[in-house]
Design a protein around this motif. Structure first.
Motif, PDB file in Angstrom:
ATOM      1  N   THR A  64       0.836  -1.204   0.000  1.00  0.00           N
ATOM      2  CA  THR A  64       0.000   0.000   0.000  1.00  0.00           C
ATOM      3  C   THR A  64       0.866   1.248   0.000  1.00  0.00           C
ATOM      4  O   THR A  64       0.597   2.206  -0.733  1.00  0.00           O
ATOM      5  CB  THR A  64      -0.932  -0.007   1.229  1.00  0.00           C
ATOM      6  N   THR A  89     -10.295 -10.024  -4.983  1.00  0.00           N
ATOM      7  CA  THR A  89     -11.149  -9.225  -4.094  1.00  0.00           C
ATOM      8  C   THR A  89     -10.330  -8.363  -3.160  1.00  0.00           C
ATOM      9  O   THR A  89     -10.559  -7.160  -3.026  1.00  0.00           O
ATOM     10  CB  THR A  89     -12.056 -10.153  -3.267  1.00  0.00           C
ATOM     11  N   ARG A  90      -9.358  -8.980  -2.492  1.00  0.00           N
ATOM     12  CA  ARG A  90      -8.601  -8.217  -1.496  1.00  0.00           C
ATOM     13  C   ARG A  90      -7.705  -7.171  -2.146  1.00  0.00           C
ATOM     14  O   ARG A  90      -7.610  -6.048  -1.670  1.00  0.00           O
ATOM     15  CB  ARG A  90      -7.747  -9.168  -0.640  1.00  0.00           C
ATOM     16  N   TRP A  97     -11.786   4.055  -6.089  1.00  0.00           N
ATOM     17  CA  TRP A  97     -11.351   5.418  -5.772  1.00  0.00           C
ATOM     18  C   TRP A  97     -10.047   5.772  -6.494  1.00  0.00           C
ATOM     19  O   TRP A  97      -9.740   6.933  -6.696  1.00  0.00           O
ATOM     20  CB  TRP A  97     -11.132   5.569  -4.253  1.00  0.00           C
TER      21      TRP A  97
ATOM     22  N   ILE B  54      -9.205 -10.371   9.780  1.00  0.00           N
ATOM     23  CA  ILE B  54      -9.058 -10.865   8.408  1.00  0.00           C
ATOM     24  C   ILE B  54     -10.448 -11.226   7.901  1.00  0.00           C
ATOM     25  O   ILE B  54     -10.890 -12.364   8.020  1.00  0.00           O
ATOM     26  CB  ILE B  54      -8.117 -12.087   8.331  1.00  0.00           C
ATOM     27  N   PRO B  55     -11.151 -10.255   7.357  1.00  0.00           N
ATOM     28  CA  PRO B  55     -12.509 -10.551   6.877  1.00  0.00           C
ATOM     29  C   PRO B  55     -12.458 -11.496   5.675  1.00  0.00           C
ATOM     30  O   PRO B  55     -11.464 -11.537   4.953  1.00  0.00           O
ATOM     31  CB  PRO B  55     -13.054  -9.180   6.476  1.00  0.00           C
ATOM     32  N   SER B  56     -13.522 -12.256   5.494  1.00  0.00           N
ATOM     33  CA  SER B  56     -13.608 -13.138   4.331  1.00  0.00           C
ATOM     34  C   SER B  56     -13.655 -12.289   3.057  1.00  0.00           C
ATOM     35  O   SER B  56     -13.901 -11.085   3.112  1.00  0.00           O
ATOM     36  CB  SER B  56     -14.876 -13.980   4.410  1.00  0.00           C
ATOM     37  N   GLU B  57     -13.439 -12.948   1.914  1.00  0.00           N
ATOM     38  CA  GLU B  57     -13.544 -12.217   0.651  1.00  0.00           C
ATOM     39  C   GLU B  57     -14.961 -11.673   0.472  1.00  0.00           C
ATOM     40  O   GLU B  57     -15.146 -10.553  -0.011  1.00  0.00           O
ATOM     41  CB  GLU B  57     -13.168 -13.128  -0.516  1.00  0.00           C
ATOM     42  N   THR B  60     -15.331  -8.646   2.561  1.00  0.00           N
ATOM     43  CA  THR B  60     -14.536  -7.573   1.964  1.00  0.00           C
ATOM     44  C   THR B  60     -15.282  -6.943   0.790  1.00  0.00           C
ATOM     45  O   THR B  60     -15.349  -5.718   0.656  1.00  0.00           O
ATOM     46  CB  THR B  60     -13.178  -8.127   1.478  1.00  0.00           C
ATOM     47  N   ARG B  61     -15.836  -7.839  -0.061  1.00  0.00           N
ATOM     48  CA  ARG B  61     -16.615  -7.334  -1.199  1.00  0.00           C
ATOM     49  C   ARG B  61     -17.800  -6.502  -0.718  1.00  0.00           C
ATOM     50  O   ARG B  61     -18.088  -5.437  -1.257  1.00  0.00           O
ATOM     51  CB  ARG B  61     -17.123  -8.529  -2.028  1.00  0.00           C
ATOM     52  N   THR B  64     -16.683  -3.065   0.907  1.00  0.00           N
ATOM     53  CA  THR B  64     -16.130  -2.188  -0.121  1.00  0.00           C
ATOM     54  C   THR B  64     -17.236  -1.641  -1.008  1.00  0.00           C
ATOM     55  O   THR B  64     -17.254  -0.452  -1.352  1.00  0.00           O
ATOM     56  CB  THR B  64     -15.094  -2.954  -0.966  1.00  0.00           C
ATOM     57  N   LEU B  67     -19.366   1.024   0.879  1.00  0.00           N
ATOM     58  CA  LEU B  67     -18.692   2.321   0.983  1.00  0.00           C
ATOM     59  C   LEU B  67     -18.666   3.031  -0.368  1.00  0.00           C
ATOM     60  O   LEU B  67     -18.826   4.256  -0.445  1.00  0.00           O
ATOM     61  CB  LEU B  67     -17.278   2.132   1.543  1.00  0.00           C
ATOM     62  N   ARG B  90      -5.416  -3.494   7.477  1.00  0.00           N
ATOM     63  CA  ARG B  90      -6.215  -3.998   6.351  1.00  0.00           C
ATOM     64  C   ARG B  90      -7.370  -3.059   6.017  1.00  0.00           C
ATOM     65  O   ARG B  90      -7.669  -2.803   4.853  1.00  0.00           O
ATOM     66  CB  ARG B  90      -6.757  -5.391   6.664  1.00  0.00           C
ATOM     67  N   VAL B  93      -6.392   0.154   3.933  1.00  0.00           N
ATOM     68  CA  VAL B  93      -5.901   0.095   2.550  1.00  0.00           C
ATOM     69  C   VAL B  93      -6.724   1.023   1.658  1.00  0.00           C
ATOM     70  O   VAL B  93      -7.946   0.935   1.637  1.00  0.00           O
ATOM     71  CB  VAL B  93      -5.965  -1.350   2.006  1.00  0.00           C
TER      72      VAL B  93
END
Lengths: 374, 374
Positions: A64, A89-90, A97, B54-57, B60-61, B64, B67, B90, B93
């Motif tokens: 990052t 995904t990550r 953005w 550590i969120p799952s994919e 995370t999707r 994200t 937002l 995390r 990022v």
């Protein structure tokens, strides 16, 4: 436009247990300096930015901050894709953005068909993909292999070609030329994976590839692997690492080497020579060592003794195997009793035969083990 | 300015094994609609955006995209911080890119001292922190408790106060008023964690807190928990969930309720009533159930029978315990032989005594088990 082509950064990678993050940071700084010195208009990063789908927090912080240094501090546009080592995904978090600051990070297959127009060029950013994604996108279950898929992909991209623009493809897959003589090793190296035939990629002015770590894996004028910017394994010890500087018009491509921050040395030598201070002095304690001993006898405490001179040993082997019965370790006489096998081993290792007391211990222990087996 | 105060989204949370992501998405859409209907100028999210470091994919999707919907699609400014459930690294990022679109996401302690000026207000975004970070930042090893730390933090923030501006603090910690009678339960709930005294927070026009899931955990006029927008455990079954709508000038605060997408029902009843179709019909099969049976006898296959009517049971217990010798399970007579214990258990469960053949099987099995023990 002029851009720097790199890829396969594998941020967070370990080399035989050694954390490479500091070397990766230093390598990044060198790439950044090259980008400045060459006054490139953008950087292309062809996938595998991370080494793992769930990078460590330290690796996350490193990548990052690298991307922020380039794109926010240096205001350098970036064109990047996810590779097979990345979690799409990550890695993709925030990418919606990023575009407003000319940082284009494609992690979804469908994004590949929306080229980014930049200066005189249209860039198509094709992230690493699986065949099922291609089938879904084209609603075509008949796509059974990578070359059928690539034909469809390239045809769809060509529909977006704007005349008068240069066309650059950024992708992350295994590609091979039709003359494969030079690539035979590579073919073996990547196992059963089928390769994209480079004949399918000739519609582009340049194809910036990631996946293989060797820039010489392909010998095409306008289809190139950048390779990884660092040596990531013993098999890469003799590879030259660097980045490509690409001009789109007139087309020109130039290799800029990246010297290793810490070399990987492959040394074949005897224990005596390796532990001779004069010999050892020529090697940095901060480099990495793959050692093949030419000795054939057993050497007690060999690893610790070598580490006094070469603290970062990433592999240790024997060039000629072991002397004596150890040569035959792999066809051990199965008819020997466990006791006899142990007695042989003891004698070869310690140098004396079992004495009466020791023999008694062996008997008792074996008896107990056999009881446990029953 | 007018903003919506929410927090503790815990995206990716599971409830007794049930994936809440769909409910979380639906809840988010409701929050988004409230923000639109109330024409807020910004949204404040007071930490714990994710449930795990550590969120799952999938999580995370989801976050994200939530937002991005708010900030990119709806062009709604966001002020957010990391909570103790988030990995600051995390979650952070991309945050360097977000600010140019008025999305301020602070995940580092030091960022708290750079207020964001927005309309008539200065917002101080203080992420979840540990005491060591405070000691490092102020180079003061004498900071031994959270209230000493907060005094320093607030003093440093006040140096940045601009006259004529409103001052809003966004933070994620456990706070308690000096009159703690109403908070005694909460005090116990959070165990040994020391609380920030709300007296330390009176310099702000409003303090938007995250951490506790109950909006009523504090009863201060201008220091509020939003609570979580959804019920995340049986203990939250009776809590009212929602968001605050805050006007800075003139100061005003209003609660807007968020009805549950799928309720958590706590039912105390008998098996007969619970499995009476007329009774069961009043409950949705998509809701969640914490059931306490009033029966005292053993009920074979109880979970499967209940799940026919209430598929999503998150806990099952007995209000009055079990009848008969089972009441005494925890002081089982250790002097009974294993065989006698099993015979008792068999009789109580199956309803008949062991017959001769069954007794023989028990004898043989116990003998084999004892052999194995030796």
């Amino acid at each position: 436009m002029r851009f720097l082509h790199t890829g396969d950064w594998h941020i967070g990678k370990h080399l035989a247990g050694y954390n490479l993050l500091a070397d990766q940071h230093a390598t990044f700084e060198k790439i950044r300096q090259i980008a400045k010195a060459e006054q490139v208009d953008a950087m292309v990063i062809a996938g595998d930015l991370y080494d793992r789908t769930i990078p460590s927090e330290a690796a996350t912080r490193e990548l990052t901050s690298e991307l922020a240094e380039l794109n926010i501090h240096d205001q350098l546009p970036i064109f990047a894709i996810s590779g097979n080592h990345d979690s799409a995904t990550r890695l993709g978090v925030g990418s919606q953005w990023f575009t407003s600051n000319d940082f284009y990070l494609n992690t979804k297959f469908s994004q590949a068909f929306m080229p980014i127009e930049f200066a005189d060029t249209q860039l198509f950013l094709l992230p690493f993909f699986g065949l099922q994604e291609v089938r879904n996108y084209f609603a075509d279950d008949q796509i059974k292999d990578i070359n059928t898929a690539m034909k469809k992909i390239v045809a769809a991209m060509k529909k977006r070609f704007v005349d008068g623009k240069r066309h650059v493809l950024v992708a992350h897959f295994f590609a091979a030329g039709s003359q494969r003589t030079a690539d035979s090793e590579t073919m073996i190296e990547v196992g059963g994976l089928s390769a994209v035939n480079t004949d399918l990629l000739t519609d582009f002015d340049y194809v910036a590839l990631g996946h293989l770590h060797n820039k010489n894996a392909l010998q095409e004028a306008r289809i190139k692997y950048s390779g990884s910017p660092m040596k990531f394994s013993v098999s890469e010890a003799n590879m030259e690492k660097g980045v490509w500087i690409v001009d789109t018009a007139p087309f020109n491509i130039r290799w800029v080497e990246l010297p290793a921050i810490h070399e990987i040395h492959v040394i074949e030598s005897s224990m005596d020579q390796l532990t001779d201070p004069t010999f050892a002095k020529q090697y940095s304690k901060e480099d990495y060592y793959a050692i093949k001993l030419t000795d054939r006898q057993i050497i007690p405490d060999v690893m610790n003794r070598l580490r006094q001179y070469y603290p970062q040993i990433i592999s240790l082997g024997r060039k000629y195997g072991f002397a004596g019965p150890h040569e035959n370790y792999h066809h051990l006489n199965q008819r020997q009793s466990p006791k006899q096998l142990f007695a042989n081993f003891f004698e070869k290792t310690v140098g004396t035969k079992l004495n009466a007391e020791q023999e008694k211990i062996v008997d008792t222990t074996l008896a107990e083990m056999q009881k446990g087996d029953r």
